[in-house]
Design an enzyme around this catalytic site. Structure first.
Site, PDB file in Angstrom:
ATOM      1  N   ASP A 352     -81.682 -50.825   3.468  1.00  0.00           N
ATOM      2  CA  ASP A 352     -82.490 -50.149   4.258  1.00  0.00           C
ATOM      3  C   ASP A 352     -83.772 -51.197   4.877  1.00  0.00           C
ATOM      4  O   ASP A 352     -83.797 -52.288   4.486  1.00  0.00           O
ATOM      5  CB  ASP A 352     -83.357 -49.245   3.478  1.00  0.00           C
ATOM      6  CG  ASP A 352     -84.410 -48.380   4.149  1.00  0.00           C
ATOM      7  OD1 ASP A 352     -84.100 -47.962   5.159  1.00  0.00           O
ATOM      8  OD2 ASP A 352     -85.319 -48.217   3.413  1.00  0.00           O
ATOM      9  N   GLU A 454    -100.366 -49.251  15.706  1.00  0.00           N
ATOM     10  CA  GLU A 454    -101.624 -48.755  16.249  1.00  0.00           C
ATOM     11  C   GLU A 454    -102.689 -49.089  15.430  1.00  0.00           C
ATOM     12  O   GLU A 454    -103.749 -49.570  15.689  1.00  0.00           O
ATOM     13  CB  GLU A 454    -101.532 -47.294  16.775  1.00  0.00           C
ATOM     14  CG  GLU A 454    -100.997 -47.124  18.058  1.00  0.00           C
ATOM     15  CD  GLU A 454    -101.470 -45.974  18.758  1.00  0.00           C
ATOM     16  OE1 GLU A 454    -101.797 -44.806  18.112  1.00  0.00           O
ATOM     17  OE2 GLU A 454    -101.656 -45.865  20.007  1.00  0.00           O
ATOM     18  N   PHE A 495     -97.218 -42.062  25.494  1.00  0.00           N
ATOM     19  CA  PHE A 495     -96.101 -42.921  25.221  1.00  0.00           C
ATOM     20  C   PHE A 495     -94.706 -42.324  25.210  1.00  0.00           C
ATOM     21  O   PHE A 495     -94.873 -41.100  24.628  1.00  0.00           O
ATOM     22  CB  PHE A 495     -96.369 -43.808  23.845  1.00  0.00           C
ATOM     23  CG  PHE A 495     -95.442 -44.411  23.240  1.00  0.00           C
ATOM     24  CD1 PHE A 495     -95.266 -45.902  23.621  1.00  0.00           C
ATOM     25  CD2 PHE A 495     -94.353 -43.932  22.558  1.00  0.00           C
ATOM     26  CE1 PHE A 495     -94.222 -46.666  23.149  1.00  0.00           C
ATOM     27  CE2 PHE A 495     -93.248 -44.918  21.943  1.00  0.00           C
ATOM     28  CZ  PHE A 495     -93.107 -46.156  22.536  1.00  0.00           C
ATOM     29  N   THR A 632     -80.797 -48.653   9.385  1.00  0.00           N
ATOM     30  CA  THR A 632     -82.266 -48.188   9.322  1.00  0.00           C
ATOM     31  C   THR A 632     -82.308 -47.116  10.474  1.00  0.00           C
ATOM     32  O   THR A 632     -81.481 -47.011  11.360  1.00  0.00           O
ATOM     33  CB  THR A 632     -83.266 -49.432   9.784  1.00  0.00           C
ATOM     34  OG1 THR A 632     -84.378 -48.877   9.897  1.00  0.00           O
ATOM     35  CG2 THR A 632     -82.556 -50.305  11.073  1.00  0.00           C
ATOM     36  N   LYS A 751     -75.592 -43.403   6.931  1.00  0.00           N
ATOM     37  CA  LYS A 751     -75.601 -44.752   6.289  1.00  0.00           C
ATOM     38  C   LYS A 751     -74.506 -44.377   5.078  1.00  0.00           C
ATOM     39  O   LYS A 751     -73.825 -45.470   5.049  1.00  0.00           O
ATOM     40  CB  LYS A 751     -76.932 -44.694   5.471  1.00  0.00           C
ATOM     41  CG  LYS A 751     -78.075 -44.926   6.189  1.00  0.00           C
ATOM     42  CD  LYS A 751     -79.436 -45.104   5.817  1.00  0.00           C
ATOM     43  CE  LYS A 751     -80.697 -45.640   6.484  1.00  0.00           C
ATOM     44  NZ  LYS A 751     -81.860 -45.808   5.566  1.00  0.00           N
ATOM     45  N   ASP A 775     -82.205 -42.901   1.646  1.00  0.00           N
ATOM     46  CA  ASP A 775     -81.189 -43.915   1.337  1.00  0.00           C
ATOM     47  C   ASP A 775     -80.270 -43.504   0.086  1.00  0.00           C
ATOM     48  O   ASP A 775     -79.498 -44.155  -0.064  1.00  0.00           O
ATOM     49  CB  ASP A 775     -81.713 -45.267   0.809  1.00  0.00           C
ATOM     50  CG  ASP A 775     -82.800 -45.843   1.760  1.00  0.00           C
ATOM     51  OD1 ASP A 775     -82.347 -45.953   3.074  1.00  0.00           O
ATOM     52  OD2 ASP A 775     -84.048 -46.167   1.654  1.00  0.00           O
TER      53      ASP A 775
END
Lengths: 1172, 338
Positions: A352, A454, A495, A632, A751, A775
């Site tokens: 991960d 940020e 954004f 990831t 995963k 995970d």
């Protein structure tokens, strides 16, 4: 489910929250445990043997030869089971005690800060199979909100109806009826089991589901019982041994039949047959008699010894101080004690990113302002480890965050000099964001940022004197160098992943209109004014530098706006944002229009802080030929960026393939292109359709060679296609050719799928490492699951096999503990089979001289004690203490790990060699004493070629031979080993002389018939000379063979071991104990060709709307917390269960959130882990 | 280095838990292996020579008297129905047979090592436990009880099949037969005679055997094995003890008598000898062979060429091997660099 009406709750129907985890109690332990144990094939086999032994016609050995070991084995196992049970019971207790009120919590709920922030975070689950399920209702509607806790009278009768227990974490439907009013309950109003409430002193809730009914429990999936490859091999071998046993017994029983016919029938004068036994029947009986005698080829103590060794080696992991993380005081923990040796065979690591490779901490590291790069000082100093560089003193700024450190003083100087560019730079950072500020106490600002990037940027601005203080939907208040200014916030150009930038339009207190924009360099550069060309070149250079160091970069630009133009733009903007059709497109066009002719200010570089030692660890593991795949949930840019900063992706790589297509054909094409780039010309020959061999098992894909280094980055969408049946082989083979594989934006399920894919086609051991709930599936799927502990989420740890606090400990876990465990286990198995085979095969040879009558060569007591007393401890000592080279050398030569991956130390071939070696030894052990004792007598003329003396001679030869052989195998003689080896030999002679003494015989005449044998034969020189000859002859060929092998075909081990000795003798020993020097930071190769953007902004869309919406008003500005990183729905928590399928065509991942309700609660109660 | 604090969960810093136990780490380096082989080789050759010489100095005279060939005097006795047959075996010695001379009988193809044969005895009975005189253990079957359910003492196949040929050795001196005295004492193990086998403490010994029968193949009961010497009678009869110590291999020899007395204390002088054999023991039915063996012993026991030769061969191989290894080492030794 009715609430608060206690009389309606019959006690019986209430589910208790406790889950029974202990299997036994004092009374049922013995029968239950015995019953369980005899279900194991090995134990059942020995029970059958025991039954055979009580049949007089068959019994070739006394019952005690089987009973003593069996009882011992059973009691050791029972003791272990009992301890396990007690441990699990102890773990149960605290939880049961601390949470009993939970199931009966009243329905009403309220919060101290009704509308403020409630964070739900997965908190440490104390024990996974004791999941306390609780779904806590959160009432956000005002009628339900009490001002004080004692509001139970508000609802006298309430009723909740909801869906039955299921495993969908992302939805919930139900209604709450109270006082005739209905409230709908959805996913946002429940708390899942395992959440932690923050920022509230108390809360009322109602438990809806408990125990196994909780969503989390339903989602955990089946924990499969993991077995190591050695286990599986051992099972195969044990079957083979059974076959071989049957084969030997058949030969011997045929021999017996022939003997009975040819000799036995004529020997009847002296040895009459038992009634009704003729030659064929005797042969049949002999078969079983030999099964009893030769049963030692399937050693009863094997399984127990293996367990003990694994347990011991697990303890070493728990005890390792070098895997103890001091800061969190978390030691490593082997949660599974049965997988150790597999740690020495890992070929693929699936890791991960967030929380595993990185700390999930962003730091503002460098910046480039107006063509000047700041922050370089820090880099210079970082080269020397541990040296403290002087950080900037923030005392000039009362509002500074003192956790923030920066090492380049020149930037502060420039700020203090009020350089306009620098000021604009930080003003931009202070204005252009969606962060919210909380100021509970005057001057103590807490920022709440939607993304850690940020947060880092705004904090940096704050420290350099441009403090963002508070915001309203219409304004942003900042403190500029001590003076408070309020900027009118006119628009947020939000954004998103396509725009990769955000802008704000503000009116300064002076009335100037200005647009501030920050975003991906690629995006911002396209929109710059031509006048910036020169600055662009310089900044580009800086950006390249930053990117080369693995920093995440953003370019900053601004533009002064014309009042008139803006008014018209604002008008159109308003129209667009209220239009019903193509709102998004229209807005995008408008944004494009205004975001042009920008003026470049500079660039920021943020470090996504890696955990300590991650690049070094990865480099070491790569040297050990372990392939690391990063899986990831992060965005591609972020993942790539981390790839670079971990040295997994490198500029000097021949090529890095990026697969991010959106349909099946494109993905296939991209993968094929990648393949043909790496293997030009081989494409035609390669067959990517899964071949099936007999038995429908997929064919194992061999490792392929490739020239050059390549990297592969694939995103979740493409991965979904690549994992389809027709393409999986192409994907796997392409991926395996690459040095580095990064899968980004993958779901937890994917995963696991990737892990399964590798498991399916590669005969390789996989390890998955992660820290979060996302995970879990991969940790469970891989052969070995490792959880990062000591942080908030414990779910990964709870489903893991090993846990520790830092990624870098993986190196020690694999290269030291794993390698040793594997080595020890293999040595143990080889030796154990050797010693038992040798022991047993001697019987086979003797059969030809005792009329195939199942006469044992050895004394029955020797047979009983051989495995348990005479040879148990030395081999155990070897398997607990042996090291070929110490840990430092293991680190210095990671290649030592490779033999484990190739199964070189124990395989079918190794086993076969063992068996051959045993055959040789048994031949020597039988025929040398045979020939030496043939027709000979004692030096006083008396008998010495009698059965008892021969038995003693053979068993003494055997014990000494196996001891010497152990000495040869053992490469690390600690005092304990010496004690065990010599102790066992001493034990053998002591026991032998004791059992053959007068006293013992007089007490038990029938049990110890060997009286006097030791005295009468062990005082003869020819007996000792025979023992010497036999043991030397058994061992010398092995020594010669090994020596020649070292000379002719030295293994990596043979090459490294002499070095360690060399160092020990000639160099000073300090060097050996000193840590290997930290690998020098990789020199950056200056890029010449393609430019790589360091842009990686883990931001999600939708927050611009939020901060400007009216709902925001409901949030008092002082209640926010710091360092808080909630996330938007786009990267939100996805179901981790298998049932939650992932549709590649669905737009769950990349689309904008469709239904972000603009409430503060909505915004903040996402699950923790921002990036999978 | 010690700046890290000892926190609650920090594992103990001991050599054991940190796997830093001091250890000796031997290696198969050329410096050890090659000289080792040379040394072992030379030592073995030395031992081999000593053993070989010792074995060569032992004189063994072995004579088969089964009576398979018609020419043999014992041929007449080979018919098992023929009881109390006597035959003789003549031989001559050209040199002095150095003493003390041990006289063995040997049996071939005789499976004393057979499991059911070996277990067919009662250790309790043989240690003089009278309870087992009445009820011998079942392992003795079918020699546990006779047809009339009388217990057999000593029971079992092993005892029942006791060797019962008798020997008398005469030296022919000037045509007359001169008896060579045999010493039958101390031919069994001390432990067998003193500890393992004991007569019941009943006098006379005969009374202990009341209600029991002798093994069917025996001509006389156990308490009459040597009526002349009570310390050699019953279960502690030396011949019985020798027989009961069963052989490991199907070909074996057992000590019958020692020649240690009188004129023959220093050995059997050169001359002609005649061995008078009371031929009772049938072996031909199962293809067995009987032989008598005269032998003296050395420090290494009886004559056994194998051990000496084996030492010589292994020793030589070691030396050869060391040369091979030296050559290989010189030629292939891998570079010492990293």
């Amino acid at each position: 489910l009715e609430a608060n009406s206690r009389d309606h709750e019959p006690e019986k129907e209430r589910r208790t929250n406790a889950i029974k985890t202990s299997k036994y109690n004092t009374f049922n332990f013995l029968p239950l445990n015995l019953f369980e144990q005899f279900q194991r094939i090995a134990n059942a086999y020995f029970l059958i043997l025991l039954l055979l032994q009580v049949i007089p016609a068959i019994s070739s050995l006394s019952w005690f030869t089987t009973v003593v070991p069996l009882v011992l084995v059973l009691s050791v196992t029972a003791a272990k089971d009992a301890t396990d049970d007690i441990v699990s019971m102890k773990r149960t207790l605290p939880l049961g005690l601390t949470h009993p009120p939970l199931p009966t919590l009243p329905l009403y709920l309220g919060l101290t800060h009704p509308l403020y922030l409630i964070r739900k975070v997965f908190k440490p689950l104390d024990f996974f199979h004791l999941l306390l399920g609780c779904l806590i209702l959160m009432m956000t509607h005002s009628p339900l909100l009490p001002d004080k806790p004692c509001v139970s009278s508000l609802l006298s009768e309430g009723e909740v109806s909801c869906e039955p227990p299921n495993n969908r974490l992302d939805r919930f439907t139900g209604t709450l009826t109270n006082a005739g009013q209905k409230y709908s309950l959805d996913n946002d109003k429940i708390l899942l089991r395992g959440c932690t409430l923050r920022n509230t002193e108390w809360c009322f809730g109602l438990v809806l589901f408990g125990g196994p009914e909780t969503k989390l429990m339903q989602n955990c999936g089946k924990t499969t019982f993991k077995r190591t490859s050695i286990d599986r091999l051992m099972n195969v071998l044990v079957l083979c041994i059974f076959g071989f046993l049957a084969f030997m017994c058949t030969i011997l029983s045929i021999g017996n039949r022939i003997w009975e016919q040819l000799w036995g029938s004529e020997f009847t004068a002296f040895l009459p047959r038992q009634g009704g036994v003729d030659a064929p029947f005797s042969g049949f009986l002999t078969f079983w008699s030999y099964v009893i005698i030769l049963n030692t080829v399937v050693p009863i103590s094997l399984y127990v010894s293996v367990e003990v060794i694994r347990l011991g080696n697990s303890f070493y992991i728990d005890w390792d101080r070098k895997m103890h993380h001091a800061r969190s005081d978390t030691p490593a923990k082997a949660r599974t004690t049965t997988l150790n040796e597999e740690l020495g065979q890992i070929k693929y690591i699936f890791s991960d990113k967030t929380g595993t490779l990185t700390q999930n901490i962003m730091t503002f590291n460098k910046c480039s302002i107006n063509g000047k790069s700041y922050g370089e000082v820090q880099m210079v100093h970082r080269k020397s480890y541990g040296e403290h560089t002087e950080t900037v003193d923030w005392s000039f700024n009362p509002l500074a965050d003192h956790h923030f450190s920066f090492h380049d003083h020149s930037l502060v100087e420039d700020v203090k000099l009020e350089s306009p560019e620098v000021q604009s730079f930080f003003r931009l950072l202070a204005l252009c964001h969606t962060v919210m500020a909380e100021e509970k106490i005057e001057g103590e600002l807490l920022y709440q940022a939607q993304s850690p990037d940020e947060g880092a940027l705004v904090t940096a601005a704050r420290n350099f004197g441009f403090v963002f203080r508070s915001r309203t939907p219409e304004s942003v208040t900042i403190v500029e160098m001590g003076e408070q200014h309020s900027y009118e916030l006119l628009a947020i150009l939000d954004f998103n992943n396509v725009r990769k930038r955000m802008s704000v339009i503000v009116r300064s207190p002076e009335g100037k209109l200005c647009l501030y924009c920050k975003g991906a360099d690629t995006m911002v550069y396209e929109r710059l004014h031509q006048s910036c060309t020169k600055l662009m070149d310089v900044t580009t250079e800086h950006l390249n530098e930053f990117a080369g160091e693995g920093l995440r970069t953003l370019a900053l630009a601004y533009k002064d706006l014309d009042e008139e133009y803006f008014t018209s733009w604002k008008q159109r903007h308003h129209e667009a944002s209220t239009s019903l059709e193509d709102r998004e497109d229209k807005l995008d066009l408008l944004y494009e229009e205004i975001e042009k002719d920008l003026k470049l200010l500079g660039a920021t570089a943020i470090e996504d802080k890696l955990q300590d030692g991650v690049p070094q660890t990865i480099e070491q593991l790569a040297k050990a030929d372990i392939k690391i795949w990063v899986l990831t949930g992060d965005k591609q840019e972020t993942a790539e960026n981390i790839g670079y900063s971990c040295n997994m992706l490198r500029e000097e790589m021949n090529d890095i393939f990026i697969v991010s297509a959106n349909n099946s054909d494109d993905v296939r094409q991209e993968l094929r292109n990648a393949w043909s780039t790496m293997k030009p010309g081989a494409e035609e020959a390669a067959n990517f359709m899964p071949e099936r061999t007999l038995g429908n098992k997929p064919k194992v894909v061999r490792d392929e060679e490739v020239n050059g280094e390549y990297g592969l980055v694939i995103n979740g969408h493409s991965l979904a296609y690549a994992l389809e049946g027709s393409m999986e082989l192409l994907f796997l083979r392409t991926a395996c050719l690459c040095k580095t594989v990064i899968c980004c934006r993958v779901t937890p399920l994917q995963k696991a799928q990737v892990v399964e894919l590798v498991k399916k086609y590669k005969q390789a051991v996989t390890l998955a490492i992660g820290d979060g709930a996302n995970d879990v599936s991969m940790i469970k799927a891989a052969h070995i699951g490792v959880g990062i502990s000591g942080q908030e989420g414990m779910q990964a740890v709870l489903s893991s096999d090993y846990s520790f606090a830092q990624f870098r400990f993986l190196e020690r876990l694999l290269l030291v503990h794993g390698r040793w465990s594997y080595l020890r286990m293999c040595k143990f198995l080889r030796y154990f089979f050797y010693k038992n085979f040798t022991f047993t095969f001697v019987h086979f040879w003797y059969a030809f001289f005792c009329g195939f009558s199942a006469q044992t060569v050895y004394d029955e007591w020797f047979i009983t004690l051989y495995n348990l007393v005479y040879t148990a401890l030395p081999v155990l000592g070897m398997s607990l203490f042996d090291q070929d080279v110490n840990d430092m050398w293991s680190f210095q030569h990671p290649q030592l790990y490779v033999p484990g991956q190739l199964n070189q130390y124990f395989s079918k071939t190794a086993f076969f060699k063992c068996a051959l070696h045993s055959v040789y030894s048994s031949v020597v052990l039988f025929f040398i004493p045979y020939a030496a004792m043939y027709d000979t007598v004692r030096d006083d003329g008396r008998d010495i070629a009698d059965y008892q003396s021969f038995a003693l001679l053979a068993q003494t030869c055997l014990v000494i031979t196996v001891c010497i052989q152990l000495g040869l195998d053992m490469s690390y003689w600690t005092a304990v080993n010496q004690f065990f080896v010599w102790g066992s030999l001493a034990m053998y002679f002591t026991a032998t002389f004791t059992m053959y003494s007068n006293g013992t015989y007089l007490i038990f005449p029938a049990s110890f018939p060997f009286i006097g044998t030791a005295r009468n034969s062990l005082n003869q020189p020819n007996v000792w000379l025979t023992i010497l000859l036999t043991s030397i002859l058994c061992v010398l060929p092995v020594v010669a063979y090994r020596f020649l092998l070292i000379q002719l075909r030295p293994t990596i081990n043979d090459k490294v071991r002499p070095l360690t000795n060399h160092t020990l003798s000639s160099r000073n020993t300090d060097q050996l104990h000193a840590a290997p020097p930290p690998p020098a930071r990789r020199a950056r190769i200056h890029r010449t060709s393609t430019r790589r953007s360091g842009y990686a902004f883990s931001h999600a869309a939708g927050y611009g709307d939020l901060v400007t919406s009216n709902c925001f008003l409901r949030r008092p500005a002082v209640t926010l917390t710091t360092a808080f990183t909630p996330l938007g729905r786009t990267t939100g928590f996805s179901p981790m269960g298998r049932s939650a399928g992932y549709s590649p065509t669905g737009n769950a991942l990349n689309s904008r959130p469709q239904d972000v309700e603009v409430t503060s609660l909505q915004m903040y109660h996402r699950m923790r882990d921002p990036t999978f | 280095m010690k700046e890290e604090l000892e926190t609650a969960n920090r594992p103990d810093n001991t050599a054991f838990t940190q796997q830093r136990l001091p250890a000796w780490q031997p290696m198969l380096s050329a410096g050890i292996v090659i000289p080792g082989f040379v040394l072992i080789g030379l030592a073995f050759i030395g031992i081999g020579v000593a053993l070989f010489i010792a074995s060569q100095n032992i004189t063994v005279l072995e004579k088969d008297y089964t009576g398979v060939e018609i020419t043999s005097d014992c041929y007449k006795c080979s018919n098992p129905s023929d009881k109390n047959c006597t035959c003789k075996l003549d031989f001559s010695l050209s040199n002095l047979f150095e003493g003390p001379v041990f006289f063995y009988y040997g049996l071939s193809n005789y499976f004393q090592s057979q499991r059911s044969y070996g277990v067919s005895k009662d250790d309790y009975q043989l240690s003089g436990d009278l309870d087992y005189f009445k009820t011998p253990i079942s392992a003795c079957s079918p020699y546990q009880y006779d047809a009339n359910q009388n217990p057999i003492v000593p029971c079992g196949s092993l005892a029942n099949s006791m060797f019962n040929d008798t020997f008398k050795l005469y030296q022919i001196v000037n045509g007359t037969k001169k008896l060579v005295p045999f010493d039958g004492k101390g031919i069994a193990w001390w432990t067998d005679y003193n500890i393992k086998y004991r007569n019941p403490s009943v006098t006379p010994l005969k009374n202990a055997f009341n209600g029991t029968v002798k093994p069917p193949f025996w001509s006389k009961p156990a308490y009459e094995l040597d009526t002349s010497d009570p310390s050699n009678n019953g279960f502690v009869n030396q011949d019985f003890l020798v027989w009961m110590r069963r052989a490991a291999l199907p070909d074996f020899r057992k000590l019958y008598r020692r020649i240690t007395e009188g004129d023959y204390a220093s050995g059997l002088p050169a001359g002609n000898y005649s061995l008078e054999i009371g031929y009772n023991y049938p072996v031909l039915s199962f293809g067995g062979r009987k032989k008598v063996v005269f032998s003296n012993v050395s420090w290494m026991g009886g004559k056994n060429q194998f051990l000496g030769i084996a030492y010589l061969v292994v020793g030589s191989l070691c030396v050869v091997m060391s040369t091979v290894m030296l050559i290989v080492y010189a030629k292939f030794k891998f570079p010492e660099d990293d």
